[in-house]
Design a protein around this motif. Sequence first.
Motif, PDB file in Angstrom:
ATOM      1  N   LEU A  79      -5.488   5.206   2.194  1.00  0.00           N
ATOM      2  CA  LEU A  79      -5.570   5.851   3.499  1.00  0.00           C
ATOM      3  C   LEU A  79      -6.895   5.474   4.135  1.00  0.00           C
ATOM      4  CD1 LEU A  79      -4.267   9.389   2.606  1.00  0.00           C
ATOM      5  CD2 LEU A  79      -3.413   8.018   4.510  1.00  0.00           C
ATOM      6  N   THR A  81      -9.197   6.541   7.327  1.00  0.00           N
ATOM      7  CA  THR A  81      -9.326   7.585   8.338  1.00  0.00           C
ATOM      8  C   THR A  81     -10.593   7.382   9.148  1.00  0.00           C
ATOM      9  OG1 THR A  81      -8.204   9.127   6.853  1.00  0.00           O
ATOM     10  CG2 THR A  81      -9.375  10.083   8.720  1.00  0.00           C
ATOM     11  N   THR A  87      -5.533   8.101  11.467  1.00  0.00           N
ATOM     12  CA  THR A  87      -5.432   7.819  10.037  1.00  0.00           C
ATOM     13  C   THR A  87      -4.283   6.849   9.814  1.00  0.00           C
ATOM     14  OG1 THR A  87      -5.380   8.814   7.828  1.00  0.00           O
ATOM     15  CG2 THR A  87      -3.928   9.781   9.457  1.00  0.00           C
ATOM     16  N   GLN A 131      -1.609  14.048   5.945  1.00  0.00           N
ATOM     17  CA  GLN A 131      -1.617  12.905   5.041  1.00  0.00           C
ATOM     18  C   GLN A 131      -0.583  13.009   3.922  1.00  0.00           C
ATOM     19  OE1 GLN A 131      -5.812  12.564   4.148  1.00  0.00           O
ATOM     20  NE2 GLN A 131      -6.165  11.350   5.990  1.00  0.00           N
TER      21      GLN A 131
END
Length: 147
Positions: A79, A81, A87, A131
């Motif tokens: 991920l 961000t 994100t 997320q």
Amino acid sequence: MQHAALDRIQCHIPLRSRAREEPAEGGWSIEYTVGIAVALHKETDPGVEFEAQRRVTDLGFEPEAKLETVPDLGDKAYLLTRDEGDTELRVLEGGAVLSLNLTATTLYESDGHGDDGAGDEPDVPDPAPYQAAMISDMRDLMSSLKH
């Protein structure tokens, strides 16, 4: 795009229609957009590029972006961000590179009656609460593409 060496598809979907949504007090509103991209490399291994582009976004190299490894998703996943409410989940699975992006942006819409942007611009929401859903949705997408 289809090519002998690479197939690529992408889609961006607004989650709120500005035309139907009334602006919040002060004329400000928040719009969310989801982007999905899939690239299937048919002649080369995308693994080296996947690693090299870990902090590269549409805006260029992002050294300040938060980077988190996502375990048990594809061959490699992470991920990325940024502070601006953006994100992106990126996954390498064999010859495929998949990404799922969530972006929140603030918009000011004047009602045409002379207000000059009075009112404070709202903070862009933190994407962290979304997320886990992004990871789950990516698993579903990857499963669907295998069939």
